[in-house]
Design a protein around this motif. Sequence first.
Motif, PDB file in Angstrom:
ATOM      1  N   LYS A 138       0.820  -1.222   0.000  1.00 24.66           N
ATOM      2  CA  LYS A 138       0.000   0.000   0.000  1.00 24.66           C
ATOM      3  C   LYS A 138       0.850   1.267   0.000  1.00 24.66           C
ATOM      4  CE  LYS A 138      -4.340  -1.367   2.043  1.00 24.66           C
ATOM      5  NZ  LYS A 138      -4.720  -2.028   3.285  1.00 24.66           N
ATOM      6  N   LYS A 139       1.995   1.194   0.703  1.00 26.13           N
ATOM      7  CA  LYS A 139       2.846   2.391   0.793  1.00 26.13           C
ATOM      8  C   LYS A 139       3.848   2.456  -0.350  1.00 26.13           C
ATOM      9  CE  LYS A 139       2.251   2.745   5.748  1.00 26.13           C
ATOM     10  NZ  LYS A 139       2.499   1.683   6.728  1.00 26.13           N
ATOM     11  N   GLY A 140       3.706   1.569  -1.344  1.00 25.60           N
ATOM     12  CA  GLY A 140       4.616   1.588  -2.495  1.00 25.60           C
ATOM     13  C   GLY A 140       5.783   0.633  -2.297  1.00 25.60           C
ATOM     14  N   LEU A 141       6.583   0.460  -3.349  1.00 23.71           N
ATOM     15  CA  LEU A 141       7.741  -0.437  -3.287  1.00 23.71           C
ATOM     16  C   LEU A 141       9.018   0.396  -3.287  1.00 23.71           C
ATOM     17  CD1 LEU A 141       6.665  -3.081  -5.959  1.00 23.71           C
ATOM     18  CD2 LEU A 141       6.651  -3.385  -3.482  1.00 23.71           C
ATOM     19  N   THR A 142      10.023  -0.052  -2.539  1.00 22.76           N
ATOM     20  CA  THR A 142      11.298   0.674  -2.553  1.00 22.76           C
ATOM     21  C   THR A 142      12.221   0.011  -3.578  1.00 22.76           C
ATOM     22  OG1 THR A 142      12.228  -0.775  -0.900  1.00 22.76           O
ATOM     23  CG2 THR A 142      11.113   1.212  -0.102  1.00 22.76           C
ATOM     24  N   GLU A 143      13.354   0.664  -3.857  1.00 26.83           N
ATOM     25  CA  GLU A 143      14.311   0.109  -4.824  1.00 26.83           C
ATOM     26  C   GLU A 143      14.819  -1.257  -4.373  1.00 26.83           C
ATOM     27  OE1 GLU A 143      17.672   2.581  -6.231  1.00 26.83           O
ATOM     28  OE2 GLU A 143      16.054   4.040  -6.613  1.00 26.83           O
ATOM     29  N   ALA A 144      14.880  -1.440  -3.060  1.00 27.56           N
ATOM     30  CA  ALA A 144      15.389  -2.699  -2.510  1.00 27.56           C
ATOM     31  C   ALA A 144      14.582  -3.892  -3.040  1.00 27.56           C
ATOM     32  CB  ALA A 144      15.328  -2.659  -0.990  1.00 27.56           C
ATOM     33  N   PHE A 145      13.326  -3.636  -3.356  1.00 29.64           N
ATOM     34  CA  PHE A 145      12.473  -4.716  -3.855  1.00 29.64           C
ATOM     35  C   PHE A 145      13.091  -5.378  -5.091  1.00 29.64           C
ATOM     36  CE2 PHE A 145       9.207  -6.304  -6.710  1.00 29.64           C
ATOM     37  CZ  PHE A 145       8.438  -7.105  -5.879  1.00 29.64           C
ATOM     38  N   PHE A 146      13.731  -4.560  -5.951  1.00 36.71           N
ATOM     39  CA  PHE A 146      14.225  -5.059  -7.241  1.00 36.71           C
ATOM     40  C   PHE A 146      15.686  -5.524  -7.192  1.00 36.71           C
ATOM     41  CE2 PHE A 146      10.702  -2.200  -8.232  1.00 36.71           C
ATOM     42  CZ  PHE A 146       9.968  -2.980  -9.121  1.00 36.71           C
ATOM     43  N   LYS A 147      16.303  -5.487  -5.992  1.00 32.44           N
ATOM     44  CA  LYS A 147      17.770  -5.654  -5.961  1.00 32.44           C
ATOM     45  C   LYS A 147      18.245  -7.067  -6.345  1.00 32.44           C
ATOM     46  CE  LYS A 147      18.790  -6.757  -1.124  1.00 32.44           C
ATOM     47  NZ  LYS A 147      17.490  -7.061  -0.529  1.00 32.44           N
ATOM     48  N   ASP A 148      17.455  -8.084  -6.040  1.00 30.63           N
ATOM     49  CA  ASP A 148      17.906  -9.447  -6.333  1.00 30.63           C
ATOM     50  C   ASP A 148      17.206  -9.992  -7.576  1.00 30.63           C
ATOM     51  OD1 ASP A 148      18.746 -12.053  -6.344  1.00 30.63           O
ATOM     52  OD2 ASP A 148      18.458 -12.357  -4.190  1.00 30.63           O
ATOM     53  N   GLU A 149      17.835  -9.722  -8.722  1.00 31.13           N
ATOM     54  CA  GLU A 149      17.204 -10.080  -9.990  1.00 31.13           C
ATOM     55  C   GLU A 149      17.082 -11.597 -10.158  1.00 31.13           C
ATOM     56  OE1 GLU A 149      18.925  -7.954 -13.289  1.00 31.13           O
ATOM     57  OE2 GLU A 149      17.615  -9.046 -14.683  1.00 31.13           O
ATOM     58  N   ILE A 150      18.080 -12.312  -9.642  1.00 31.09           N
ATOM     59  CA  ILE A 150      18.042 -13.780  -9.767  1.00 31.09           C
ATOM     60  C   ILE A 150      16.840 -14.334  -9.009  1.00 31.09           C
ATOM     61  CG2 ILE A 150      19.289 -15.925  -9.216  1.00 31.09           C
ATOM     62  CD1 ILE A 150      21.889 -14.267  -9.666  1.00 31.09           C
ATOM     63  N   LEU A 151      16.649 -13.801  -7.793  1.00 25.88           N
ATOM     64  CA  LEU A 151      15.504 -14.230  -6.981  1.00 25.88           C
ATOM     65  C   LEU A 151      14.188 -13.929  -7.711  1.00 25.88           C
ATOM     66  CD1 LEU A 151      14.514 -15.179  -4.069  1.00 25.88           C
ATOM     67  CD2 LEU A 151      14.268 -12.744  -3.569  1.00 25.88           C
ATOM     68  N   ILE A 152      14.080 -12.721  -8.255  1.00 23.69           N
ATOM     69  CA  ILE A 152      12.858 -12.325  -8.963  1.00 23.69           C
ATOM     70  C   ILE A 152      12.581 -13.271 -10.131  1.00 23.69           C
ATOM     71  CG2 ILE A 152      11.899 -10.538 -10.500  1.00 23.69           C
ATOM     72  CD1 ILE A 152      12.902  -8.449  -8.580  1.00 23.69           C
ATOM     73  N   ASN A 153      13.640 -13.560 -10.915  1.00 21.00           N
ATOM     74  CA  ASN A 153      13.439 -14.432 -12.077  1.00 21.00           C
ATOM     75  C   ASN A 153      13.047 -15.849 -11.666  1.00 21.00           C
ATOM     76  OD1 ASN A 153      14.071 -12.275 -13.655  1.00 21.00           O
ATOM     77  ND2 ASN A 153      16.200 -12.903 -14.001  1.00 21.00           N
ATOM     78  N   GLU A 154      13.659 -16.334 -10.603  1.00 19.67           N
ATOM     79  CA  GLU A 154      13.322 -17.684 -10.114  1.00 19.67           C
ATOM     80  C   GLU A 154      11.858 -17.732  -9.667  1.00 19.67           C
ATOM     81  OE1 GLU A 154      14.965 -20.624  -9.176  1.00 19.67           O
ATOM     82  OE2 GLU A 154      17.030 -20.194  -9.773  1.00 19.67           O
ATOM     83  N   ILE A 155      11.459 -16.727  -8.905  1.00 18.96           N
ATOM     84  CA  ILE A 155      10.075 -16.747  -8.393  1.00 18.96           C
ATOM     85  C   ILE A 155       9.090 -16.648  -9.552  1.00 18.96           C
ATOM     86  CG2 ILE A 155       8.378 -15.609  -6.882  1.00 18.96           C
ATOM     87  CD1 ILE A 155      10.649 -14.715  -5.150  1.00 18.96           C
ATOM     88  N   LEU A 156       9.393 -15.787 -10.527  1.00 16.42           N
ATOM     89  CA  LEU A 156       8.476 -15.667 -11.671  1.00 16.42           C
ATOM     90  C   LEU A 156       8.326 -17.010 -12.393  1.00 16.42           C
ATOM     91  CD1 LEU A 156       9.292 -12.142 -13.181  1.00 16.42           C
ATOM     92  CD2 LEU A 156       7.182 -12.844 -12.020  1.00 16.42           C
ATOM     93  N   ASN A 157       9.436 -17.752 -12.498  1.00 14.24           N
ATOM     94  CA  ASN A 157       9.348 -19.083 -13.131  1.00 14.24           C
ATOM     95  C   ASN A 157       8.464 -20.033 -12.339  1.00 14.24           C
ATOM     96  OD1 ASN A 157      10.752 -18.920 -15.457  1.00 14.24           O
ATOM     97  ND2 ASN A 157      12.747 -19.338 -14.489  1.00 14.24           N
ATOM     98  N   PHE A 158       8.680 -20.057 -11.022  1.00 15.45           N
ATOM     99  CA  PHE A 158       7.853 -20.919 -10.173  1.00 15.45           C
ATOM    100  C   PHE A 158       6.386 -20.495 -10.236  1.00 15.45           C
ATOM    101  CE2 PHE A 158      11.812 -22.065  -7.817  1.00 15.45           C
ATOM    102  CZ  PHE A 158      11.694 -23.440  -7.963  1.00 15.45           C
ATOM    103  N   LEU A 159       6.164 -19.180 -10.238  1.00 15.79           N
ATOM    104  CA  LEU A 159       4.775 -18.705 -10.257  1.00 15.79           C
ATOM    105  C   LEU A 159       4.080 -19.134 -11.543  1.00 15.79           C
ATOM    106  CD1 LEU A 159       5.031 -15.165  -8.612  1.00 15.79           C
ATOM    107  CD2 LEU A 159       3.682 -17.115  -7.793  1.00 15.79           C
ATOM    108  N   ASP A 160       4.767 -19.022 -12.665  1.00 14.57           N
ATOM    109  CA  ASP A 160       4.144 -19.434 -13.933  1.00 14.57           C
ATOM    110  C   ASP A 160       3.701 -20.894 -13.831  1.00 14.57           C
ATOM    111  OD1 ASP A 160       3.581 -18.849 -16.850  1.00 14.57           O
ATOM    112  OD2 ASP A 160       4.894 -20.595 -17.053  1.00 14.57           O
ATOM    113  N   LYS A 161       4.570 -21.727 -13.264  1.00 16.68           N
ATOM    114  CA  LYS A 161       4.255 -23.161 -13.142  1.00 16.68           C
ATOM    115  C   LYS A 161       3.062 -23.389 -12.200  1.00 16.68           C
ATOM    116  CE  LYS A 161       6.141 -27.306 -11.017  1.00 16.68           C
ATOM    117  NZ  LYS A 161       7.317 -27.960 -10.465  1.00 16.68           N
ATOM    118  N   PHE A 162       3.140 -22.823 -10.986  1.00 14.83           N
ATOM    119  CA  PHE A 162       2.110 -23.171  -9.997  1.00 14.83           C
ATOM    120  C   PHE A 162       0.774 -22.455 -10.260  1.00 14.83           C
ATOM    121  CE2 PHE A 162       5.853 -24.671  -7.601  1.00 14.83           C
ATOM    122  CZ  PHE A 162       5.421 -25.974  -7.382  1.00 14.83           C
ATOM    123  N   ILE A 163       0.826 -21.253 -10.831  1.00 18.30           N
ATOM    124  CA  ILE A 163      -0.448 -20.596 -11.164  1.00 18.30           C
ATOM    125  C   ILE A 163      -1.179 -21.429 -12.226  1.00 18.30           C
ATOM    126  CG2 ILE A 163      -1.555 -18.532 -12.128  1.00 18.30           C
ATOM    127  CD1 ILE A 163       0.756 -16.865 -10.991  1.00 18.30           C
TER     128      ILE A 163
END
Length: 333
Positions: A156-181
């Motif tokens: 609700k209060k927005g996202l900080t830059e720290a949210f995007f700092k771990d690109e590998i983590l983001i890409n891994e989660i997006l892959n898992f999400l595509d599968k499980f969704i």
Amino acid sequence: MTPIKECLLNKSTKTNPIWLMRQAGRYLPEFREIRKSNPDFIKLCLNHTLAEEITLQPIKRFGFDAAIIFSDILMIPYGMGQTVEFKKNFGPNLGSLDLDKLQIVTEDNFIKKLSPVYKLLSNLNNSKDLENKDLIGFVGAPWTLLVYMINKVSPKKGLTEAFFKDEILINEILNFLDKFIKIHIENQIKAGATIIQIFDSWAGLIQNDFDKFLYSPTLSLVNHVKNLGVPVICFPRGISDYVKFSKIVKPSMINIDYDVDPKDLIKYLDIPIQGGLNPEALLSNKESLRKEIKRYLDIFKDHPYVFNLGHGILPDTRVDMVYELVNIVRNYK
Ligand code: 1CP
């Protein structure tokens, strides 16, 4: 054929079909009564008997054209092994995210954990209360689920830059999400969902990489639903360009928020449209509610349109205002 299916086929319907986002829950006294004695929200979602009762509460009161199952978009992170708690007056609170643990979650583990959701759908599929009505299953879009999984609390209060700092983590989660969704979609359809809605409630927070976070992952899901022979509604709340989104992602129907000008949209969009009315209109008085509803119905008079809101119904909404809304929509000529 159900009124919403007719609308999806561009057929003219006698009156506009109607249902409301978040119609089951919060504002309904009969829901609050059940909630009082069920403090664990995830457990309540997994109690298929109570979830069935809650799903049908708004149908029995208002006769909407669709029931949306009582569940939550955060059941997917829960199924993937992240803990999810809902704290009173705070909202969701997710536990730590462990990629090593995520890697060992199998399709079977996931389905087993969420099996009460599928049982809920198959029970509802045989319900007399849903004759000639649609049964909507739903998922959170990859971006919105990514936001909750990494941010752990409401953004609700927005996202900080720290949210995007771990690109590998983001890409891994997006892959898992595509599968499980996709697994969750497939099992909801097998159990009897007649429409799937994809909620991208925080799409408005995306500022860069629209293709990576919005278009590609949503298109992948939309194609998956279509291949399973079921219509799919997208709700990318808060994006500025619904026309571009619709042209790229091609959902069966697009749910709009209350910030877009519906007059502009019908000039450029040829797919069925759902929603738009600001849920705050239900907190005003009956006269201004009527005016606002009429504004939408007049604009969409010659366009396939399912009446709905531009976001979920607010907890403070009075039940008599919802009766009034249904009455106005059903009697509009
Ligand atoms: O405390 C309570 O009583 C729980 C309140 C509640 C309810 C009734 C939550 C917690 N989820 C739900 C049910 C729910 N959630 C449904 C089924 C009921 C229905 O729609 O009729 C659906 C479709 C959802 C979907 C959902 N959950 C969305 C997408 C739609 C939207 O409103 O944007 C989102 C973002 C969530 C997350 C969530 N779950 C609950 C809360 C309070 C939130 C939002 C937290 C936040 O503001 O970030």
